[in-house]
Structure formats: structure tokens, C-alpha cells
Design an enzyme around this catalytic site. Sequence first.
Site, mmCIF file in Angstrom:
data_model
loop_
_atom_site.group_PDB
_atom_site.id
_atom_site.type_symbol
_atom_site.label_atom_id
_atom_site.label_comp_id
_atom_site.label_asym_id
_atom_site.label_seq_id
_atom_site.Cartn_x
_atom_site.Cartn_y
_atom_site.Cartn_z
ATOM 1 N N GLY A 154 -1.323 -5.015 -0.173
ATOM 2 C CA GLY A 154 -2.296 -4.732 -1.225
ATOM 3 C C GLY A 154 -1.869 -5.321 -2.564
ATOM 4 O O GLY A 154 -2.713 -5.634 -3.410
ATOM 5 N N GLU A 211 -3.053 -8.790 -2.479
ATOM 6 C CA GLU A 211 -4.524 -8.764 -2.529
ATOM 7 C C GLU A 211 -5.002 -8.512 -3.958
ATOM 8 O O GLU A 211 -5.950 -9.131 -4.430
ATOM 9 C CB GLU A 211 -5.057 -7.690 -1.565
ATOM 10 N N ALA A 264 0.843 -1.196 0.000
ATOM 11 C CA ALA A 264 0.000 0.000 0.000
ATOM 12 C C ALA A 264 0.877 1.243 0.000
ATOM 13 O O ALA A 264 2.082 1.172 0.245
ATOM 14 C CB ALA A 264 -0.867 -0.009 1.250
ATOM 15 N N GLU A 270 0.655 -6.808 6.653
ATOM 16 C CA GLU A 270 -0.042 -5.658 7.259
ATOM 17 C C GLU A 270 0.080 -5.616 8.778
ATOM 18 O O GLU A 270 0.098 -4.541 9.375
ATOM 19 C CB GLU A 270 -1.531 -5.678 6.878
#
Length: 704
Positions: free
Chosen positions: A109, A112, A62, A132
Site C-alpha cells: 500500500g 500504491e 498495509a 502482496e
Amino acid sequence: MAEVHFRAQGGVAILTLDNPPLNPLSEALVNGLWEALERLQSSDTLTSCVLIGARDTFVAGADIRRLQRLAKGGAPSGAEARSLSALIASLEASSKPIVAAIDGFALGGGLELAMGCHLRLATASAKLGLPELKLGLIPGAGGTQRLPRLIGLEPAVECMLSSRQLDAAEALELGLVSGVVARADLLERAIALASSLQGPAPKSSEQSEKLPRPEQTQAILDAARQQFKKLFRNVDYPELCLEAVAHGLEHGAAAGLRHERVCFQKCLEREAAQSLIHLFFAERAAGKLTGVTDQGFERRRIERLGVVGGGTMGSGIATAALQRGCSVVVAERDSASADAARGRVERYLEHAHARGRLSDVQLADARARLICSPLLSDVGDCDAVIEAATEDLELKRHIFSQLLDFCRADTLLATNTSTLPLERITAGLSRGTRVLGAHFFSPAHVMRLVEVVHTPSSAPEHVDALLGLVKALKKTAVAVGSCVGFLVNRVMMPYGQAAGLLIDRGVDPYRLDRVMTAFGMPMGPCRVSDLAGVDVGVFAGSILDSAYPGRAYRSPLRRLLVEAGRLGEKCGVGHYRYEDGKAQEDPALADFVERCREEQGNPAPLELADSDIVELLLFLVVNEACRVLEEGHAERASDVDLALHLGMGFPGYRGGPMIWADRRGSAYVAERLQSWRAQTGLGLFEPSPRLSRLAAAKASLLDP
Ligand code: NAD
């Protein structure tokens, strides 16, 4: 500028994610992906798609600045907070199959996003994971739902709670990727795979073959809780992660995705996420030093490292360098000491080998790169020399006078002294200003922190080179000006003094330790004293006291313990008694405490709640750190937090003493110090000028 490059090859759209250097998921990149996805869907000629990252990496995660804004209470516009999850849901729902081509990192992310694709191909050097939790967060864009469905509940939960990165082979074995290919073939193989896919592609969130039977779920989650209990004290984000996973297993992936957002939002609001993100940026900032790292010096690779003195610290430093591929020459005072040094280094290397951190070949290779010699001149052709001989001023001066004489003019020279100011070691030595401090923490092959100590006359290129060496050793450098105690030992000085004061004023020593460990410190002050050696503490304390006399306070307790031969863990008894390596509270300590209070004239006891004890000890640390900053010995407040986290185990989820105290406000910190000053009459509690100024202005303890 973040971009998504769109091109077509036959019927396959190729989307290249390009946000230097590691393609983090900025808003611009996410928006670019939305546009590219719309273009794919509206095309009559394009039938499938490949997602690939520029510069041999997929997406490293991220955009952490954005997360920091949100964690600081920046209102997440609903659209902003949802956009990545919604994008991934759209990718997954695409009727045109999408293949993720993964080289380098697919983390957070990034993974993901890849899991929202219908298939994944990786190169052998790919690293995949959901780290995370390292930032006090949970996967917030479907990771808690898709990973268990792709690889099974048990490995998925282990992977998330440990923040571990999977390599390509493990990812293949677990079914997270469907193939591992050579880097040169990645794109072509991904295009071939995408064009071969016909009809509705498999959706990660709809898979269920690897999920456990409902009655097994609870046992798996409980086992994970048990396994990670020690790692996560005083925080609830791991539980929120498991809650999101469990919700999805019970109510289905769609409900799980919604619940994941709720849990993610809770994490963002917690102190833990703010603290861990603060430390993430503190670490990046610490490597930068004004007037040094902004000068564009070219860093020379240190291939051959000399270490003078192969005792506790020298053998640890040598081990760290051998593990990073350097050749190492350890110079000792005689042949027997050189052999003993080799023995110590070999034991450390074998330990690393036994723990799987070195392969058979790497172990043999590291051993072959080690020379232990009784001759100081054998370090003469090294690129850098770190002196870690006995803490004796004349000895160190003698060693450096010789090193300055026969080492090359460009050899980097540093001392690992803990208590001697650089200027005293090098006074009167020709070219002595070349010598810097490289203050490692014990055990040096394990602890990441190194204080890089410099003086106003140090050449910036030398300081830069030492920062480079620390980085090459995969350690974290914090630059510190040359003052007694440097940064960590100096700011912790009043902590130890105040611990003694509290014992003198009626606080039970074991209660003190329990309060500080409950706060999150790995050990309380008495246990730390035993570990370092009570005698070592008395010696170091006397040096610090004479350097900063106006605010010194010494309880007689440690001296009394030393006089009774209770030197700490190394001799089986100190504040605690040690049996089978375990610290046991010792009723005999009460006699020493009583004598100590008598010696102090039985002062009136202080009535303190646990929270008062924490504040009293830590506000003094903050106060001393303000002095260090004011004197220019540290560049920024976040350096203090990082150094205390890495050097003293200050709990990461509290961020460090500066950010922790800042939440309470500079005015409150100064006011409490003032009131203890009035209560005890001790200069120890005198607020520093910087703290007083910040308090008067109600300003932040952190840098603007
Ligand atoms: P140590 O006693 O374990 O090792 C010192 C080594 O220096 C011994 O092996 C000794 O044989 C060797 N030595 C003595 N004279 C020498 C000479 N003329 N030439 C070469 N070698 C010689 O001590 P240590 O704990 O490793 O401390 C070494 C240095 O590191 C000290 O300056 C100390 O202040 C500093 N330091 C120690 C710690 C710690 O926790 N132990 C932490 C940070 C820094």
C-alpha cells in the site's frame, strides 16, 4: 499513535506520515491523510504538496492485523475496504501536484500511495515493491493498474509475481521514480520539485506510453504464467492478479480498478491468504519467549563465531556467519580435515558469489575472515561457539568439557546435535547448564529454521543471546525444550512411521509420494527418506522409537533397503533409482515391498482415498504437536506451523499442520484418529490428552 503531521513551507504543504515504526497504513493514518488532503484542497495559499514518511521510511505496507481480520471473514465495511483506494484516487485527481519523497520502504500500500502521487523522488537506500502475493493477496489499492502504466507490463508483472523489491537505481531506470537524491536533501528537493510543477500534473493511471500493443499483451502474461508456474501450485491468487491487470488493459484503468477490488476480495476469502498471514504473525511471535525475551537483556553482538567440526553442517553454519559479517574459526580434528572444511566453505561462498549474492569484494572479505584450524583451543577467544562435530555422545562430552574449561565465562556455547538430549551431553560437566542447542537444518547456509533448544536450568540470558545470534544470522529461531527429536523431527516421527504402515497395508509407495506432493509438500515421505539417507532414517528412527515406545511403529521396508545397500540418493538407489540427479520410480522396489508385507504377515490392505492418506499422515503430526505443547516444549501452536513450513517445506498456502487441521476441527481430528486406532489396534493413533480435551470442548487447536 498514527498521525499525519501537516505543515506548510511557502506554497507547499508537507505531510509527514508518522506511525511507528515503519508507518504502516492503519485506518488512523488513512483517515489522517483524508483530512490533510481536504485541508490542502480548501487552502487558497497552498499550491502543491509533498508526502514523506517519518523515521527515514515512507510506508512499509498495509496494516496486516486489519487484513487478517478481513481474511478471517471479518465483514469488511464497504467504506473501510475502499478507503485506501478511494484516498489514492483522490490524491491522483488533485489539481494541486503531489510529490512522494521516498526513503526506506515504499512497499505494498505504501508504493500504491506513492504511485497515486504525481511524481516520486527516492533516496539511494529506498526499496520499492508490491509484495502482496507473499501474503496470498494481490495489490488492492491500484497497484495492478498503476505499476504497468508507470514501468511497462512485463517488469510490472514480474515485480508483482515475484514480490521483489526494487532498489532506487532500478526504480529510476524503469521510470518508477523521477530522481534519486541524497537522504539529507530529500525533503528540500521534493519541495523544490513540487513548487516547480505547474498546471495539471501527470496521473499514473492515465499513462499509456509504456503499455504493450493489445496483441502483445497475451504473450507477455502467458510468459509470466510460465515463469512462475512452479512457485505457485494449488493457488489462484497469482492468476487473480494477472486477471486484474488484463482487465484494466482491455477496459481501461477505471474498470481495472473496480475489477482489482473484486479480485482482492476473492483473495481475502481464500485459505491461502489466511494461511500466509498466519505464518507472517507466527514468524513475529516465534522470536518471543516468556521469561526470556521479556526480561530486557542487552544483546551482545557476536563478532567472532567458533564452529567445532567443519563437515556438512559446520561448513554451512560457518558460511552463514561469514555472509553476515562475522569472523569465523572452524576447529577440526586434524589438519587435513581443517583443509577440507575450508574447501567446503569456500565452495559455498563461491556459489553465493556466482549467484550474485556476494560481490567480488564481499567474497574476498568473507574468505579473509575465515580461519580453519586443527586446534580446538583456537575457538577460545570467540564470542560464541557452535559444536557441529560427529554425532557421538562421548566425543561431544569431551569437546564441551574442554570448551567449558578454556572459553570465556560469557562465551555462548551450543551444540547442533540432532538426536542427543542436552542433559546427556552436559551431565556432570562443571557449568554444563551453559550449553544450549542450536539445531540447524541442512543445508545450514540455506535453510532459515534454527531450533533453539533449552532446558529448565538454562540461564534466560544465554537463551536470549542465542536467539539474538540466530537473528543476526538472518535465520528464524523457534525455541524448543530439550526432548528427543526437538520439535520438527519429533512431530514428523509419526508421519514417517505412518508412511511405513500404509505401505505395509497395501498403499503403493509412489502413490504415497504423489499424494503428498499433490497436497503441496516438496517431496513425499519415500523421496525424503532417500534424500536424508535411508540408513540415517533407520538410525534416527530407532532413537525416536526408544524415546517414545508406546506409540512406535516401524515397517521393515527401510531396514530391508539398507540391508540391500539401497541407502538413498547418495548411492544412486533407495526407494527410487537416481539417474542424472533425477529420481525415477524403480520396478525393483515392488519385491522389497512384497517381502516387507510378508514379514508383517500380509495384513489386510487399507482402502484409502487420497484425502484419507493426507489426513492420516498429518493428523498424527498434529497429535504429536499437541503432546509437545502440553509438555511445554514449544510455546505456541503457531511455532509448530512455522517450524514445519521452514524446516519441512509444509506449503505456506496451507499455513502449517495446526491451522490446516484446525479448519477441520479438533473433534474431527480426534474422531479420525480414534477410528484408525480401532481399525489397526495401534497405539500410534491414540489421541493425546490435549487433543482429546480440545476435541471434547470443540476448541481450537491454535492458542486462544
Ligand atoms: P559430518 O560427518 O558431515 O561432520 C562432522 C565433522 O566433525 C567432520 O568434519 C569431522 O571431521 C568433525 N570432527 C570429528 N571429530 C572432531 C573433533 N574431535 N574435533 C573437531 N571436529 C571433529 O556430520 P554433520 O552431518 O555435519 O553432523 C554434525 C552434527 O550436526 C551432528 O551432531 C548431527 O547430528 C548434526 N546435524 C546434522 C544434520 C544433517 O542433516 N546432516 C542436521 C542437523 C544436525
